[in-house]
Enzyme design. Structure first.
Site, PDB file in Angstrom:
ATOM      1  N   ASP A 114      -1.647   6.494   6.648  1.00  0.00           N
ATOM      2  CA  ASP A 114      -2.675   5.580   6.159  1.00  0.00           C
ATOM      3  C   ASP A 114      -2.915   4.543   7.262  1.00  0.00           C
ATOM      4  O   ASP A 114      -2.078   3.684   7.503  1.00  0.00           O
ATOM      5  CB  ASP A 114      -2.180   4.904   4.867  1.00  0.00           C
ATOM      6  CG  ASP A 114      -3.150   3.846   4.343  1.00  0.00           C
ATOM      7  OD1 ASP A 114      -4.200   3.614   4.985  1.00  0.00           O
ATOM      8  OD2 ASP A 114      -2.861   3.254   3.281  1.00  0.00           O
ATOM      9  N   LYS A 133     -12.018  -2.352   6.636  1.00  0.00           N
ATOM     10  CA  LYS A 133     -11.177  -3.291   7.368  1.00  0.00           C
ATOM     11  C   LYS A 133     -11.648  -3.423   8.827  1.00  0.00           C
ATOM     12  O   LYS A 133     -11.788  -4.513   9.324  1.00  0.00           O
ATOM     13  CB  LYS A 133      -9.713  -2.834   7.354  1.00  0.00           C
ATOM     14  CG  LYS A 133      -9.149  -2.556   5.965  1.00  0.00           C
ATOM     15  CD  LYS A 133      -8.698  -3.803   5.239  1.00  0.00           C
ATOM     16  CE  LYS A 133      -8.472  -3.595   3.749  1.00  0.00           C
ATOM     17  NZ  LYS A 133      -7.553  -2.553   3.363  1.00  0.00           N
ATOM     18  N   TRP A 164       0.830  -1.214   0.000  1.00  0.00           N
ATOM     19  CA  TRP A 164       0.000   0.000   0.000  1.00  0.00           C
ATOM     20  C   TRP A 164       0.860   1.258   0.000  1.00  0.00           C
ATOM     21  O   TRP A 164       0.503   2.271  -0.619  1.00  0.00           O
ATOM     22  CB  TRP A 164      -1.001   0.004   1.162  1.00  0.00           C
ATOM     23  CG  TRP A 164      -1.986  -1.108   1.026  1.00  0.00           C
ATOM     24  CD1 TRP A 164      -2.127  -2.199   1.848  1.00  0.00           C
ATOM     25  CD2 TRP A 164      -2.962  -1.287  -0.012  1.00  0.00           C
ATOM     26  NE1 TRP A 164      -3.116  -3.019   1.380  1.00  0.00           N
ATOM     27  CE2 TRP A 164      -3.644  -2.493   0.251  1.00  0.00           C
ATOM     28  CE3 TRP A 164      -3.328  -0.542  -1.142  1.00  0.00           C
ATOM     29  CZ2 TRP A 164      -4.667  -2.973  -0.581  1.00  0.00           C
ATOM     30  CZ3 TRP A 164      -4.353  -1.009  -1.968  1.00  0.00           C
ATOM     31  CH2 TRP A 164      -5.006  -2.209  -1.683  1.00  0.00           C
TER      32      TRP A 164
HETATM   33  C1  LIG Z   1      -7.044  -1.938   2.019  1.00  0.00           C
HETATM   34  C2  LIG Z   1      -6.034  -0.896   2.138  1.00  0.00           C
HETATM   35  C3  LIG Z   1      -5.966   0.179   1.224  1.00  0.00           C
HETATM   36  C4  LIG Z   1      -6.871   0.289   0.017  1.00  0.00           C
HETATM   37  O1  LIG Z   1      -8.143   0.647   0.356  1.00  0.00           O
HETATM   38  P1  LIG Z   1      -9.256   0.907  -0.773  1.00  0.00           P
HETATM   39  O2  LIG Z   1     -10.439   1.329   0.032  1.00  0.00           O
HETATM   40  O3  LIG Z   1      -9.477  -0.396  -1.486  1.00  0.00           O
HETATM   41  O4  LIG Z   1      -8.746   1.976  -1.664  1.00  0.00           O
HETATM   42  C5  LIG Z   1      -4.991   1.136   1.436  1.00  0.00           C
HETATM   43  N1  LIG Z   1      -4.138   1.072   2.464  1.00  0.00           N
HETATM   44  C6  LIG Z   1      -4.167   0.048   3.352  1.00  0.00           C
HETATM   45  C7  LIG Z   1      -3.188   0.019   4.489  1.00  0.00           C
HETATM   46  C8  LIG Z   1      -5.114  -0.967   3.220  1.00  0.00           C
HETATM   47  O5  LIG Z   1      -5.149  -1.983   4.098  1.00  0.00           O
END
Ligand SMILES: *Cc1c(COP(=O)(O)O)cnc(C)c1O
Length: 355
Positions: free
Chosen positions: A166, A190, A99
């Site tokens: 993030d 998540k 990511w």
């Molecule tokens: C799942 C995830 C993403 C991507 O998320 P989307 O909603 O599919 O864009 C980005 N960063 C991390 C750390 C993730 O676990």
């Protein structure tokens, strides 16, 4: 029938949250209408946004210096919204996995990216701690939890540069001093809610300096002015987030969840370390308390292990397609008894197959 849901995302949510959000789709607050049939500008829905905003601040212990936004486009859109709004010339990034790589790729379209550390050479199994953040960069970006390999930042750097994080896969999983961050983003699917919504938490005073002509949907200031309803937001995901945040508060908040999450993770890592058939490749201090990755030492036992857990209603244990092996995602809502059950299966597997 009990299903043990170790899915990485979309993933397990508290049962009571699922029941209440399902109920709202059928009959929202006894109105005779579905949540999906009312205006996002109705008083009822404005109350939900307001309540969810307050809950985020309360649970994270943040004051009104921060704005809370509920946007669309996933964490993926934030990979470009962050540099679009905040990068003038140069930003510093940590490359801690899949990511981060995606975030870096987008940032490069807006300016110079200074990569302070890349875990690539050691297959992302550890995260450097003593990197230096240059003073002249516009911001520092990191990924708090690396969902795919299963590493997690336990400490964050001290710096005068704004920290952007993030937190998609570990938001609301532990108590941190959230004031150290200038911007936090997390896609909801998540640990919070359904897909299609991203929570963005911004320290408002970092936004003053931008000189670019930013498209409206990409502009944090415009979203703040419009309180997340510049356009029609994901009402269902916002409502479900509100329910999850109420669940978190009723449990006693982030310190309680952190304790539970650490306990679940420790039990599972202890078993992986003890069990002669499995191994975890992550440096101990960087192991994630949300996504526990592990491998069979002997690949030839794969078929047997897969057969064993799959027939026991264990779901989502397959590793990511880029990393292989296994991954147990043990988010907030995953009960301790599911972790204990998985450990029993791993023990049984060892009894049967270790030589
Ligand atoms: C799942 C995830 C993403 C991507 O998320 P989307 O909603 O599919 O864009 C980005 N960063 C991390 C750390 C993730 O676990």
């Amino acid at each position: 029938m009990i299903i043990h849901n170790f899915n990485a995302g979309p993933s397990i949510l508290p049962k009571e949250v699922i029941i209440k959000s399902a109920q709202s789709v059928i009959d929202f607050n006894g109105s005779g209408l579905s949540l999906l049939e009312i205006s996002h500008r109705s008083i009822d829905f404005l109350e939900i946004i307001e309540k969810t905003t307050c809950l985020v601040k309360r649970v994270m212990n943040l004051n009104d210096d921060y704005a809370i936004l509920f946007l669309q486009g996933g964490a993926t859109l934030q990979f470009s919204m962050v540099p679009y709004n905040l990068m003038d010339k140069e930003a510093a990034y940590l490359d801690t996995g899949f990511w981060s790589i995606n975030a870096i790729k987008e940032a490069k379209k807006f300016g110079k990216v200074n990569i302070l550390f890349s875990g690539k050479e050691n297959q992302y199994t550890y995260i450097l701690k003593n990197y230096k953040i240059p003073h002249n960069v516009d911001y520092f970006h990191c990924t708090s939890n690396n969902t795919i390999v299963g590493t997690q930042m336990k400490i964050f750097p001290k710096t005068s540069v704004p920290i952007i994080c993030d937190m998609s896969s570990d938001i609301f999983s532990r108590k941190l001093n959230f004031y150290q961050f200038s911007l936090i983003y997390a896609s909801a699917q998540k640990n919070v809610s359904s897909a299609g919504m991203t929570i963005v938490i911004i320290k408002k005073n970092i936004l003053k300096t931008t000189k670019k002509n930013i498209p409206s949907y990409m502009d944090y200031q415009i979203h703040i002015q419009n309180k997340s309803i510049l356009n029609t937001p994901n009402v269902f995901s916002i409502y479900t987030s509100m329910l999850t945040l109420e669940w978190i508060e009723n449990k006693g908040g982030l310190s309680i969840l952190e304790k539970e999450n650490k306990n679940k993770a420790k039990l599972l890592y202890d078993e992986i370390d003890k069990n002669s058939l499995f191994e975890n490749k992550i440096h101990k201090e960087d192991r994630s308390n949300m996504n526990v990755s592990f491998f069979l030492k002997e690949k030839k036992l794969e078929k047997e292990f897969n057969k064993m857990w799959k027939k026991e209603n264990i779901i989502g244990l397959d590793g990511h397609r880029f990393f292989g092996g296994y991954r147990a995602s043990i988010y907030n809502a995953l009960p301790l008894k599911s972790v204990q059950f998985l450990i029993e299966i791993m023990k049984e597997f060892e009894r049967k197959f270790s030589s």
